[in-house]
Design an enzyme around this catalytic site. Structure first.
Site, PDB file in Angstrom:
ATOM      1  N   HIS A  23       0.831  -1.204   0.000  1.00 56.76           N
ATOM      2  CA  HIS A  23       0.000   0.000   0.000  1.00 56.76           C
ATOM      3  C   HIS A  23       0.873   1.264   0.000  1.00 56.76           C
ATOM      4  CE1 HIS A  23      -3.711   2.257   1.214  1.00 56.76           C
ATOM      5  NE2 HIS A  23      -2.804   3.075   1.747  1.00 56.76           N
ATOM      6  N   GLU A  24       1.815   1.313   0.930  1.00 58.14           N
ATOM      7  CA  GLU A  24       2.657   2.514   1.024  1.00 58.14           C
ATOM      8  C   GLU A  24       3.575   2.639  -0.190  1.00 58.14           C
ATOM      9  OE1 GLU A  24       1.633   4.579   3.043  1.00 58.14           O
ATOM     10  OE2 GLU A  24       0.509   3.255   4.393  1.00 58.14           O
ATOM     11  N   HIS A  44       1.752   4.626  -2.736  1.00 53.58           N
ATOM     12  CA  HIS A  44       1.878   6.076  -2.500  1.00 53.58           C
ATOM     13  C   HIS A  44       3.260   6.584  -2.945  1.00 53.58           C
ATOM     14  CE1 HIS A  44      -1.855   6.825  -0.401  1.00 53.58           C
ATOM     15  NE2 HIS A  44      -1.622   5.894   0.518  1.00 53.58           N
ATOM     16  N   GLU A  62      -4.598   7.739  -2.988  1.00 49.70           N
ATOM     17  CA  GLU A  62      -5.115   6.474  -2.470  1.00 49.70           C
ATOM     18  C   GLU A  62      -5.456   5.509  -3.617  1.00 49.70           C
ATOM     19  OE1 GLU A  62      -4.864   5.992   0.655  1.00 49.70           O
ATOM     20  OE2 GLU A  62      -6.092   4.223   1.074  1.00 49.70           O
TER      21      GLU A  62
END
Lengths: 490, 490
Positions: A255-256, A259, A285
């Site tokens: 997820h990170e 980003h 997101e």
């Protein structure tokens, strides 16, 4: 030097200072000794004072009146600076500094309250944060909707009305899907066992590499609440490790990485300019969620992960890639938003959206928040909250004043659904790559179609141009129904 | 609010921002991804721009004209602010920013050049740093001595003339002692073997604890060139680990703990004020050196270290605490200042002092520095430099513009000698504590007598009041002759 050049030279220093303030936030969550919290809040407030003074400097207003755009890029730069200036001049510097000081302190108070399950210990500072954000929102709204004014900071152009209508369209299909899934006769087994912390971190690093994370311009550390931080050539990520929950570490990392890849993928010409960061939290997101879910939780990629986990941790109960895929995507009742499955995740957001609007409008007092949270959670999820760390103390967000931020998570999911539809239509052989642990063809498509543009266009326009169609919630819901229908044999 | 209060409120934010800039420097040396170096140099320059503008702000000049001191503390605050203001107004902001930008970049270039033994790769940026510091020194000196003006930044009140005279008095006794020691028939054995990196770091942490380092307000990390950083409630230290050289790790740690204990020992009322940091680099170094040498390399403390190393690493060739004490204090030819024994250390400094003055006055061109270094090293140490990393590339200092800084190291040794004499006269039972691995009685005496006062008095006055006598080089030389005479059986 033209007026535009003067303005951009000034703005470049402001952007550099904003990076410094961001890195100070990273330090606070990863490296800072505990005893430095109070001093740090003064340091953060001093940085915010500098940034606010620069952003609202009358010279910026003067330059903006005279500067002339010569192309799409310079027009976009001016638009972003004007937006920042217009917002900054509305908010008194003392309020901006007070917010920085209080939210820096509140973070530590929240962490301690969560550890001690101590709601009363958190309420005074939360009340103070709400009050300051109400004041800031009122200054920004200038008579308009206060919550919209706050939300606009994270998602330019978004409103509660449009977002609420989208949620109203999403909710029935999500609730219906959840009912079918939880009632299905086929139920995936949860992952069991203990998985060594160091081996988890090594695998997390390899997962980041699989998605094309540039280690020369980033790093991975531990944090209580995983986050990513920084733009340009310094975009860092964090994760957490719980020995019984390796998926938590792995999917937080992916997820990170989403980003961070967005930030690192922006055109280098935009570095330290207003275009040199992700255009909105919703679009941000969309990147983290497409990496985490549509790609990271795909049948193809989980097949590779299954083999990797068997190699690294030995046998662990799950014996086939099909079972593993189902387990990774298992839908189950749970309290924690960040651990929620794809089916229920947006239902958590809808609840936060309603609660935080009521806090900001004053309809709900912080003293009544716990009761309101628990009642709503029981109504929406059919489960009674058993302790505050599973309830209103679960997220750092409100302590740091992030009101108006939660809905961007769902918007990101919706955008991810759209981008995934376009990506699959255009990138052939993606599953073959994913099955070999290589997600970089997806990163390359996303970089080319979306990431590199940074803040050049509006958030919606950015996504629409990348997809080739106007984004809405349809593709996400179609994807969820197909994926979970297949896993659960519906 | 009085004028004084206005000034102090303003100054408090400046101090907070200086802490932020310092932490950015810490990050650059410990955490920053390599690819972020260029962007970081812009961030450092932007911070320096902010700090310089604040320090030279005309409002500060106005407040200083009107503010009234009511006691010793407020008088000292005003004296420190005036000093900072007087220096800042003499240096153009553009020069201050350029220095921050270039030195941030130069650090990385130096590290690469050192790794590649590439002097020509380092010279252009060194020439640029020298030129900028010459320019800054000329602005500060306003017709006076340029080198003195630079030195005054690190050691208020110090001059090259007084320092040089002190060196002239020290040199004969040091050279004579070295000759006797190197010619002695009794020669300690060097430490041999390999010592695991993780166990070294664990022992480093325990050593820091033994000296009373407050982990709640600090942390220990790895860096190429160990340093300490930060004031108030956030004073961090670094060390390095080489498996064959555990003393390097241990004594670097104790040294940096000395610096950090000084910062952490300052009266909390001075936090984020001009009095809230060590008063000068020389006094700072007196703390690091007394911790490292007079205490850390004492017979009593090394006895405890010997037992600790045997417990942690097993047998390692040295079999008695006496042998261990001699080995820790072994005098041997060597190229590297930071690894030099106590007898030769100040001879390294004397050489740097002469070379860097010649660079700043323009008598020596950077193109000729390597030849000058190597000739001087041969003359002073009787050894030919074998490679640049053992010669002019060994230290980061000049790359970051630290001209006028080296002599403060020797001044620190001299002050440490004086403080040690006073400490031993006043603290009874110290050796008994040290022999149990507890150096905190020394830390407590130093905190009470020196550390807590921060920048309240001039550097010399600070040391004189702590010692109860005017400091000079006598106690240091007496201590060295006695200690090494005993170890070497002279």
């Amino acid at each position: 030097m033209s007026v535009y050049d003067d303005l951009m030279a000034y703005q470049r220093e402001t952007e550099a200072l904003a990076q410094v303030a961001g890195r100070l936030g990273w330090d606070q969550e990863t490296m800072m000794p505990r005893g430095a919290a109070e001093q740090r809040s003064e340091e953060m407030a001093a940085m915010e004072g500098v940034l606010h003074a620069r952003r609202s400097d009358p010279r910026v207003g003067g330059w903006l009146e005279q500067a002339v755009a010569v192309d799409e890029v310079s027009a976009a730069q001016l638009r972003q600076i004007r937006r920042s200036y217009d917002r900054a001049v509305k908010v008194p510097g003392s309020l901006a500094q007070e917010l920085a000081r209080v939210t820096s302190m509140a973070q530590g108070i929240w962490a301690e309250a969560r550890a001690k399950e101590d709601v009363p210990g958190f309420l005074p500072v939360l009340a103070e944060v709400v009050r300051l954000r109400q004041e800031e929102g009122a200054a920004l709204a200038a008579g308009g909707d206060v919550y919209d004014a706050l939300m606009d900071d994270y998602e330019p152009g978004a409103t509660a009305a449009v977002t609420g209508a989208m949620f109203d369209r999403m909710r029935p299909r999500l609730v219906a899907l959840r009912a079918k899934v939880l009632g299905a006769s086929r139920q995936p087994a949860p992952l069991k066992g203990s998985f060594g912390a160091e081996a988890q971190m090594r695998m997390a690093r390899d997962l980041a590499t699989a998605f094309g994370y540039d280690w020369n311009r980033g790093r991975l550390d531990l944090a209580v609440h995983p986050f990513s931080s920084g733009s340009g050539d310094d975009a860092r990520i964090t994760t957490r490790v719980v020995e019984a929950e390796p998926f938590n570490c792995f999917y937080s990392t992916i997820h990170e990485v989403g980003h961070a890849c967005y930030e690192l993928g922006i055109d280098p010409d935009y570095r330290l300019t207003p275009l040199g960061a992700g255009v909105s939290m919703g679009v941000h997101e969309s990147q983290s969620r497409i990496y985490e879910n549509q790609l990271g939780r795909s049948r193809a990629f989980t097949g590779w992960m299954f083999e990797q986990m068997r190699e690294r941790f030995g046998a662990f109960g799950i014996t086939s890639p099909e079972e593993f895929y189902a387990s990774v995507n298992r839908v189950a009742p749970g309290y924690i938003r960040t651990e929620a499955d794809e089916v229920q995740y947006n239902l958590h957001i809808m609840m936060r959206f309603d609660l935080e609007r009521d806090l900001i409008t004053g309809k709900l007092d912080v003293a009544d928040l716990e009761a309101a949270w628990n009642a709503r959670f029981l109504a929406d999820f059919g489960v009674a909250v058993d302790k505050p760390s599973h309830g209103m103390l679960q997220d750092v967000h409100w302590s740091v004043g992030l009101f108006g931020y939660f809905p961007t998570y769902s918007l990101g999911n919706v955008y991810a659904g759209c981008l995934h539809r376009a990506l699959r239509a255009e990138v052939t052989g993606l599953d073959e790559s994913l099955a070999k642990g290589d997600a970089t063809p997806a990163t390359e498509w996303l970089r080319e179609r979306l990431q590199r543009h940074g803040g050049l266009r509006s958030p919606r326009e950015t996504v629409a141009l990348a997809c080739g169609f106007e984004p809405d919630e349809g593709p996400l819901l179609d994807y969820l129904e197909a994926k979970f229908g297949s896993i659960y044999g519906l």
